[in-house]
Enzyme design. Sequence first.
Site, PDB file in Angstrom:
ATOM      1  CE  LYS A  71      32.239  35.275 -25.374  1.00 23.51           C
ATOM      2  NZ  LYS A  71      31.742  36.645 -25.566  1.00 23.51           N
ATOM      3  CG  ASP A 108      29.512  38.863 -23.756  1.00 21.42           C
ATOM      4  OD1 ASP A 108      30.514  39.430 -23.265  1.00 21.42           O
ATOM      5  OD2 ASP A 108      29.578  37.747 -24.327  1.00 21.42           O
TER       6      ASP A 108
END
Length: 279
Positions: A71, A108
């Site tokens: 990420k 997210d």
Amino acid sequence: MSHPADFRLAGVMGWPVMHSRSPRLHNHWLKRFGISGYYAPLAIEPGKVEAALRALPALNFLGCNVTLPHKEEVVRVADRVDPAAKAIGAANCVVVQKDGSLSAFNYDVFGFMESLRAQAPGWRAASGPAVVLGAGGAARAVVYGLIADGAPEVRVVNRTLERAEAFVADFGPRVTPLRWEERSDALAGAALLVNTTSNGMVGQAPLDIALDALPKGALVNDIVYTPLETPLLATARARGNVAVDGLGMLIQQARPAFRDWFGIMPDVTPDERAMMETA
Ligand code: ATR
């Protein structure tokens, strides 16, 4: 650069990705909306993320999700990075633009906030102080979302205090860093408790915290979703708190990603939620 319209490709890059439940959900949505395409699990070794991302246009991929441990790398590689991903230092979604350039997003944050809203409609970040256990990658997205949505104070409690202290520089003075020993006392007056540590996960140490000081009106959320009902959520529910499980975040973050690639923002049916509950 254009994508063939007849078969649309996306996927998830991780290492290893065998445990990802995302392919199940995206491939189900593709079927449900009658879109011809496939969402592939892509096991990409650390160190090969840049090459893999740069290959997406040639492979006719519309984009991909990015999961652990890649990420952070995506933020360095992408040509454009959205403000949330920049502030957090991590992205979980890449969209291939018409010219072959790569845009990175952090969904997210959306996933976390939306999962709370979906399971506790009346709740607002501005309702009161939040307590976040942990100061890793997941905590960064959670704290960013809470601050952006108006939380008056976010108490970040971490085993390694320095990591929690760094959150003040990154996310501002509404963050209060606290020592791990203070975790139970930190719950006084809180409107939300979020566990972002791996404590309570199958095979990990249990989360050792006393909820006595937590107001009964507070929301309790666990990022952990294996098991779905963690001991923290069970204890919270038993004493009357609204408990929000960690699967919601995974499911909700998939919605804007699917929209960006395939042009439809899906809702989540009860059947889809049930399908995602099995390991
Ligand atoms: P993620 O990206 O999933 O958040 P991470 O960056 O490894 O994963 O962060 C894990 C978090 O869980 C950290 O806050 C970690 O605390 P440290 O910063 O002190 O490492 C926390 N954590 C992991 N195991 C823990 C334990 N046994 N007790 C308390 N905190 C723990």
